[in-house]
Design an enzyme around this catalytic site. Sequence first.
Site, PDB file in Angstrom:
ATOM      1  N   GLU A   1       0.794  -0.995   0.005  1.00 25.44           N
ATOM      2  CA  GLU A   1       0.077   0.193  -0.077  1.00 25.44           C
ATOM      3  C   GLU A   1       1.080   1.076   0.031  1.00 25.44           C
ATOM      4  O   GLU A   1       1.886   1.400   0.714  1.00 25.44           O
ATOM      5  CB  GLU A   1      -0.782  -0.291   1.404  1.00 25.44           C
ATOM      6  CG  GLU A   1      -1.589   1.147   1.494  1.00 25.44           C
ATOM      7  CD  GLU A   1      -2.625   1.056   2.801  1.00 25.44           C
ATOM      8  OE1 GLU A   1      -1.993   0.022   3.619  1.00 25.44           O
ATOM      9  OE2 GLU A   1      -3.512   1.699   3.165  1.00 25.44           O
TER      10      GLU A   1
ATOM     11  N   LYS B   1      -9.605   1.979  -1.666  1.00 19.69           N
ATOM     12  CA  LYS B   1      -9.774   1.345  -0.370  1.00 19.69           C
ATOM     13  C   LYS B   1     -11.006   1.645   0.229  1.00 19.69           C
ATOM     14  O   LYS B   1     -11.626   2.757   0.359  1.00 19.69           O
ATOM     15  CB  LYS B   1      -8.732   1.539   0.677  1.00 19.69           C
ATOM     16  CG  LYS B   1      -8.388   0.941   1.825  1.00 19.69           C
ATOM     17  CD  LYS B   1      -7.261   1.387   2.556  1.00 19.69           C
ATOM     18  CE  LYS B   1      -7.154   0.708   3.793  1.00 19.69           C
ATOM     19  NZ  LYS B   1      -5.984   1.085   4.543  1.00 19.69           N
TER      20      LYS B   1
ATOM     21  N   CYS C   1      -4.967  -3.467   2.635  1.00 26.33           N
ATOM     22  CA  CYS C   1      -4.482  -3.605   4.019  1.00 26.33           C
ATOM     23  C   CYS C   1      -5.672  -3.969   4.941  1.00 26.33           C
ATOM     24  O   CYS C   1      -6.264  -4.911   5.100  1.00 26.33           O
ATOM     25  CB  CYS C   1      -3.899  -2.310   4.571  1.00 26.33           C
ATOM     26  SG  CYS C   1      -2.801  -2.398   6.034  1.00 26.33           S
TER      27      CYS C   1
ATOM     28  N   VAL D   1       0.126  -2.023  10.670  1.00 27.79           N
ATOM     29  CA  VAL D   1       0.671  -1.610  12.000  1.00 27.79           C
ATOM     30  C   VAL D   1      -0.116  -2.307  13.072  1.00 27.79           C
ATOM     31  O   VAL D   1       0.627  -2.365  14.075  1.00 27.79           O
ATOM     32  CB  VAL D   1       0.210  -0.126  12.067  1.00 27.79           C
ATOM     33  CG1 VAL D   1       0.917   0.841  11.369  1.00 27.79           C
ATOM     34  CG2 VAL D   1      -1.361   0.036  12.073  1.00 27.79           C
TER      35      VAL D   1
HETATM   36  C1  ACM Z   1      -3.906  -0.117   7.156  1.00 24.94           C
HETATM   37  O1  ACM Z   1      -4.860  -0.288   6.740  1.00 24.94           O
HETATM   38  N1  ACM Z   1      -2.833   0.529   6.554  1.00 24.94           N
HETATM   39  C2  ACM Z   1      -3.604  -0.369   8.732  1.00 24.94           C
END
Ligand code: ACM
Length: 262
Positions: free
Chosen positions: A38, A109, A142, A169
């Site tokens: 990402e 996203k 992510c 994270v």
């Molecule tokens: C994330 O979605 N980059 C934690």
Amino acid sequence: MKVGFVQNHPEFGNVQANLDRIEEMLVGKAADLFVLPELFSTGYRFKNMDEAHHYAEIVPGGVTTSFLTHLAKRINTHFIAGLVEIDDDRVYNSSVIVGPEGFIGRYRKIHLFDSEKTCFQTGTEAPPVFDLNEAKVGVMICFDWRFPETARSLALKGAEIIAHPSNLVLPHCPQAMITRCLENRVYAITADRVGDERRVPGEPLHFIGQSQVVDPDGNILVRASETEEEVHIVEIDLEKARDKYLNPKNHIINDRRLNLYQ
Ligand code: ACM
């Protein structure tokens, strides 16, 4: 089919250096598909939407998509990779899909994590599935992993592989993706980054690496370290993802009891 990932350590805001590094890491590497993290060319933590706007690129046509398109043609591969996209003054946390034939598509996203809600617009279109040669490849980004509906909807649309550009994270995702693969009998390629960012006082971020490829039986075919830049390539058998039977009597999709889940 050969698939792989690049786990990088971008320098925040230094797009050209980050692109150069990817090119260097891929010298001599060959696969049909590489997944990159990402926001791999900019770094992750924008301070606000204005800053994200500053780094955002049009898709296709921006520097990152053009770089990936040229490299895909040169080394005869496909890339699925994350970047900041701008469209009509709206900024998205997106992934692009490119191949030797050029630009193929994008995904914006839909589940924004934490401060991303102050930097990006939320995507409004369903996660897509693309035909890349003989493989059907779905895309999520992510934090989408935390919503099992994302992977399930991709599997229901026929995805055999889920490409998953990430900047992780939280500690749970590498293990959780094993479950996503078992639930759907798909392969998943999670491409993460390593390193730290301290761009906002009091909000240090540490990225956990551990990029991986998991198979439809939940086996980790390869998992990278928590700290190093790495490239890995594995051979996969798509037939495994096409067979949704666990045993002669259990079909992972057809055995669902949809009327009892309301
Ligand atoms: C994330 O979605 N980059 C934690």
